[in-house]
Design an enzyme around this catalytic site. Sequence first.
Site, mmCIF file in Angstrom:
data_model
loop_
_atom_site.group_PDB
_atom_site.id
_atom_site.type_symbol
_atom_site.label_atom_id
_atom_site.label_comp_id
_atom_site.label_asym_id
_atom_site.label_seq_id
_atom_site.Cartn_x
_atom_site.Cartn_y
_atom_site.Cartn_z
ATOM 1 N NE ARG A 141 -144.545 8.430 -10.197
ATOM 2 C CZ ARG A 141 -143.561 8.484 -9.768
ATOM 3 N NH1 ARG A 141 -143.174 9.471 -9.152
ATOM 4 N NH2 ARG A 141 -143.272 6.793 -8.964
ATOM 5 C CG ASN B 5 -146.662 8.038 -6.851
ATOM 6 O OD1 ASN B 5 -147.657 8.454 -7.375
ATOM 7 N ND2 ASN B 5 -145.927 7.439 -6.603
#
Length: 92
Positions: free
Chosen positions: A20, A38
Amino acid sequence: MTRQTTLAHITGRVQGVGFRFWTQEQALALGLSGWVCNEPDGSVKALLAGTPDAVAEMLERLHRGPPGARVTKITTTPMNAGDKEDGFRILR
């Protein structure tokens, strides 16, 4: 300027490897806006908004991923651009 918005669903070894944060860094470098998060199943989703060339380049980068990641598949879905996203955020 033409804008494109794409939702990318990335599977493989993409959690626990800084995916990320890496995605946010790459997206900002390309001038994209949107978000990355996520998913409970171990995948990652990213909303990418920007020029078609920048979105295409980001998808290529996502296929490679950061060190330690192993991307096995990316599924993309064109989205309605709607309101312009500001910046690129990490959601969860």
